[in-house]
Design an enzyme around this catalytic site. Structure first.
Site, PDB file in Angstrom:
ATOM      1  N   HIS A  15      -7.205   3.527 -14.559  1.00  0.00           N
ATOM      2  CA  HIS A  15      -8.062   3.205 -12.984  1.00  0.00           C
ATOM      3  C   HIS A  15      -7.574   4.321 -12.088  1.00  0.00           C
ATOM      4  CE1 HIS A  15     -10.025   1.122  -9.872  1.00  0.00           C
ATOM      5  NE2 HIS A  15      -9.011   0.788  -9.478  1.00  0.00           N
TER       6      HIS A  15
ATOM      7  N   ASN B 185      -2.896  -2.460  -7.091  1.00  0.00           N
ATOM      8  CA  ASN B 185      -2.741  -0.987  -7.807  1.00  0.00           C
ATOM      9  C   ASN B 185      -1.120  -0.564  -7.545  1.00  0.00           C
ATOM     10  OD1 ASN B 185      -5.252  -0.297  -8.866  1.00  0.00           O
ATOM     11  ND2 ASN B 185      -6.094  -0.411  -6.502  1.00  0.00           N
TER      12      ASN B 185
ATOM     13  N   ARG C   4       0.793  -1.120   0.189  1.00  0.00           N
ATOM     14  CA  ARG C   4       0.104   0.028  -0.131  1.00  0.00           C
ATOM     15  C   ARG C   4       0.898   1.179   0.074  1.00  0.00           C
ATOM     16  NH1 ARG C   4      -4.832  -1.582   4.319  1.00  0.00           N
ATOM     17  NH2 ARG C   4      -5.682  -3.518   3.196  1.00  0.00           N
TER      18      ARG C   4
ATOM     19  N   ASP D  66     -14.850   0.219 -12.250  1.00  0.00           N
ATOM     20  CA  ASP D  66     -15.197   1.556 -12.741  1.00  0.00           C
ATOM     21  C   ASP D  66     -16.407   1.815 -13.376  1.00  0.00           C
ATOM     22  OD1 ASP D  66     -12.737   3.488 -11.608  1.00  0.00           O
ATOM     23  OD2 ASP D  66     -11.971   1.595 -12.710  1.00  0.00           O
TER      24      ASP D  66
ATOM     25  N   THR E 205     -11.643  -1.523   0.455  1.00  0.00           N
ATOM     26  CA  THR E 205     -12.659  -2.122  -0.540  1.00  0.00           C
ATOM     27  C   THR E 205     -12.226  -3.394  -0.659  1.00  0.00           C
ATOM     28  OG1 THR E 205     -11.528  -1.156  -2.288  1.00  0.00           O
ATOM     29  CG2 THR E 205     -13.059   0.284  -1.381  1.00  0.00           C
TER      30      THR E 205
ATOM     31  N   ARG F 258       3.912   8.202  -6.440  1.00  0.00           N
ATOM     32  CA  ARG F 258       3.249   7.149  -7.370  1.00  0.00           C
ATOM     33  C   ARG F 258       4.588   6.211  -7.755  1.00  0.00           C
ATOM     34  NH1 ARG F 258      -1.583   7.507 -11.534  1.00  0.00           N
ATOM     35  NH2 ARG F 258      -2.575   5.646 -11.109  1.00  0.00           N
TER      36      ARG F 258
ATOM     37  N   ARG G  51     -19.598   0.791 -11.417  1.00  0.00           N
ATOM     38  CA  ARG G  51     -19.966   1.973 -10.532  1.00  0.00           C
ATOM     39  C   ARG G  51     -20.852   2.784 -11.301  1.00  0.00           C
ATOM     40  NH1 ARG G  51     -14.161   1.722  -7.654  1.00  0.00           N
ATOM     41  NH2 ARG G  51     -14.728   0.737  -5.632  1.00  0.00           N
TER      42      ARG G  51
END
Length: 330
Positions: A191, A136, A97, A164, A246, A104, A167
């Protein structure tokens, strides 16, 4: 075992094992939601788990095994990648994480080091596998996995904007009072923050929204449909604020991709795939576009008829990815 020999009579050679084996790498919240979705929906009856946390991995395996009467499935796990052998699909959910204040690029580099162990070992034991990357930042890590795997680009897929898009359709359907299944609209590109909502071709029940409201999704739209895209981008953050992470929706998303591959369905998903030369993109990047999925992964990518604004935004998304990728060290 004497009891087994007395109970059963052999009638021939042992049947071959299940040919639709799926491996899930990482037994965190996302990995287990993925594994459970695969098993509960009957997508595969042979699932292998692998994780560096052996105690957690064994606990998750036993918990699922105790429910096998309800799943009719085989669940295995182990610290050695041999447990993943002959997997048709390997789903990678493991990853580090982002730390507070971390760039990034630094996060990508740390996760690249993680994938250096995972990807070659998966391909060693399952050389014909299709890789699905969920970790990610998914688009860049899908590119990293492709570079590390030696597999054809069609066999390395990122979960990308599949969730996505789910959603997006949910929010549109909620506003109009219809099921998301009656909505046909896509989120493409990264994403993440630079994703693109494709309002120009969005339809509900076969009716194009821009035929009713020509400004839908634009800054001049008095109904402010554009806010739905922001809701998509912020959706994960909103859930994390409420429950800390999530997992269920992304697990269902990954399972839906796996189903389309194993069933050789030729179903179209907005997943992260190699897009250089498509929709005017000239960078070697993996981004989400609607792609047809089958037994060998991606068979074709849809040439979307984008508006000028959508085309511009997609190119910006690709450029953002390329800039970060340029700093990744293998």
């Amino acid at each position: 075992m004497a009891t087994k020999q007395m109970l059963f009579s052999s009638i021939g050679d042992q049947l071959p094992s299940n040919t639709d084996k799926i491996t899930v790498v990482g037994v965190g919240d996302v990995g287990m939601a993925t594994a459970f979705s695969v098993l509960a929906q009957g997508i595969s009856s042979d699932v292998a788990l692998i994780d560096v946390n052996q105690q957690k991995m064994e606990g998750e395996m036993k918990d699922l095994q105790h429910g096998c009467m309800f799943l009719n499935a085989k669940i295995s796990a182990g610290p050695d990648y041999s447990v993943t052998a002959n997997s048709k699909i390997c789903i990678i959910t493991a990853g580090l994480r982002q730390r507070e204040g971390e760039s990034r690029l630094n996060l990508v580099q740390r996760n690249t080091e993680v994938l250096k162990t995972i990807v070659p070992n998966l391909v060693k034991y399952s050389p014909e596998t299709v890789l699905i990357v969920v970790s990610n930042p998914v688009d860049i890590l899908t590119w990293v996995a492709w570079k590390l795997s030696g597999l054809p680009k069609s066999k390395v897929i990122g979960s990308g904007c599949n969730l996505d898009t789910s959603r997006f359709r949910y929010f549109i359907g909620e506003r109009l009072g219809v099921s998301p299944e009656s909505v046909d609209a896509y989120i493409i590109g990264e994403h993440g923050d630079s994703s693109v909502a494709v309002w120009s071709s969005a339809t509900v029940g076969g009716v194009r929204l821009r035929d009713i409201n020509p400004t839908v999704g634009t800054d001049s739209d008095c109904e402010n449909w554009k806010e739905l895209h922001k809701m998509v981008v912020d959706a994960a953050y909103d859930v994390i604020k409420l429950k800390g992470f999530t997992n269920w929706a992304i697990g269902l998303s990954a399972a839906s991709i796996a189903r389309s591959i194993l069933r050789n369905s030729d179903k179209i998903h907005p997943i992260s795939t190699y897009v250089k030369g498509i929709c005017g993109i000239d960078h070697e990047v993996f981004l989400s576009l609607p792609a047809t999925l089958g037994r060998d992964g991606v068979s074709q990518v849809t040439n979307l008829a984008l508006s000028d604004d959508e085309q511009c935004r997609l190119k910006i998304s690709a450029a953002n990815m390329a800039e970060i990728m340029a700093g990744v060290e293998f």
